[in-house]
Design an enzyme around this catalytic site. Structure first.
Site, short mmCIF file in Angstrom:
data_model
loop_
_atom_site.label_atom_id
_atom_site.label_comp_id
_atom_site.label_asym_id
_atom_site.label_seq_id
_atom_site.Cartn_x
_atom_site.Cartn_y
_atom_site.Cartn_z
N ALA A 248 -3.47 7.66 -5.52
CA ALA A 248 -2.09 7.17 -5.56
C ALA A 248 -2.17 5.69 -5.91
O ALA A 248 -2.39 4.82 -5.06
CB ALA A 248 -1.43 7.37 -4.21
N ALA B 83 0.85 -1.19 0.00
CA ALA B 83 0.00 0.00 0.00
C ALA B 83 0.88 1.24 0.00
O ALA B 83 2.10 1.12 -0.12
CB ALA B 83 -0.91 -0.02 1.22
N ASN B 84 0.30 2.41 0.12
CA ASN B 84 1.09 3.65 0.19
C ASN B 84 0.45 4.61 1.18
O ASN B 84 -0.58 4.29 1.79
CB ASN B 84 1.28 4.25 -1.20
CG ASN B 84 -0.05 4.60 -1.83
OD1 ASN B 84 -0.84 5.36 -1.29
ND2 ASN B 84 -0.32 4.01 -3.00
N ASP B 85 1.07 5.79 1.32
CA ASP B 85 0.67 6.73 2.37
C ASP B 85 -0.53 7.61 2.04
O ASP B 85 -0.88 8.47 2.83
CB ASP B 85 1.84 7.67 2.68
CG ASP B 85 2.81 7.06 3.66
OD1 ASP B 85 2.36 6.29 4.54
OD2 ASP B 85 4.01 7.34 3.56
N SER B 86 -1.15 7.42 0.88
CA SER B 86 -2.24 8.33 0.51
C SER B 86 -3.40 8.25 1.50
O SER B 86 -3.87 7.17 1.83
CB SER B 86 -2.76 7.97 -0.89
OG SER B 86 -3.91 8.72 -1.17
#
Ligand code: C5P
Length: 224
Positions: free
Chosen positions: A96, A29-32
């Site tokens: 993102a 996953a990512n920080d969005s």
């Protein structure tokens, strides 16, 4: 500027990060946070647009009156965007999207072994905006985001051309208060025929209104 400037227009907005499964209990996953996309969706809705919000998992409540299409993976977001974009007036791609996903998803939880190192083979995910560019008609407008840590304008200008965008909203995510997760942002907006516009560091709600203002200026030129 009236609240009904965008009445009769259908705009698709994507928000949040996508996730890619590694095994039944793990994912990439990512920080969005989804805040920028949700705020843009709200701003478009306030202007009278019909808004479809295609969102990865977030902790946010969708704005009232906006139709939420929840997705998890980049492939699901890709399919949902292509379906909704076809009869829309525009797309704001604030999500993102995960750039890579595991080549294979393990059916069972991956067990630790004695080896100190372990690697995961990744493959590129499809670029949603590039797929959209292939079906985009002249009256439709597309807005992309560029989160960069260096060479902001050069990289954003490249996206404007390579993804056939009408507007690129670029932010330098290495700066404090800019980009992922916070409630503020500072952006530079690039379009085909206008000099770049750089904003102050502002609440994301104000940034969203400025992005929508640019879209309002682009829409009639194209649809008339
Ligand atoms: O190429 P890059 O990921 O830096 O471009 C960012 C823009 O492209 C964002 O608007 C993002 O939503 C979009 N994007 C996409 N499909 C991907 C990756 C990014 O549409 N697979």
């Amino acid at each position: 500027q009236t609240s009904t400037t965008l009445a009769g227009k259908k705009i698709v907005v994507t928000a949040g990060g996508t996730r890619e499964r590694i095994d039944p209990v793990r994912f990439l996953a990512n920080d969005s946070s989804g805040k920028m996309g949700y705020t843009v969706a709200q701003s478009l809705q306030k202007r009278g647009a019909t808004v479809i919000l295609i969102s990865g998992p977030t902790n946010l409540t969708p704005p009232v009156g906006v139709q939420l299409v929840p997705v998890k993976t980049s492939a699901q977001m890709h399919d949902a965007v292509l379906e909704q974009f076809a009869n829309s007036d525009g797309l704001v791609m604030a999500a993102a999207v995960t750039d890579f996903r595991p080549v294979q998803v393990a059916a069972q939880k991956i067990k630790k072994t004695a080896a100190a190192k372990w690697s995961l083979e990744l493959e590129k995910t499809p670029d949603i905006l590039k797929s959209v560019a292939k079906i985009k008609q002249s009256q439709q407008i597309t807005v992309g985001f560029a989160a960069e840590t260096q060479n902001l304008q050069v990289n954003a200008q490249h996206k404007l051309v390579s993804k056939q965008l009408d507007l690129v909203v670029a932010n330098d995510v290495s700066q404090p208060g800019v980009g992922f997760n916070g409630d503020t942002n500072q952006v530079t907006m690039l379009s085909q025929n206008q000099p770049p516009i750089t904003t102050e560091l502002l609440p994301k709600t104000a940034i969203a209104d400025l992005i929508v203002e640019q879209m309002v200026q682009l829409l009639p030129k194209i649809s008339l």
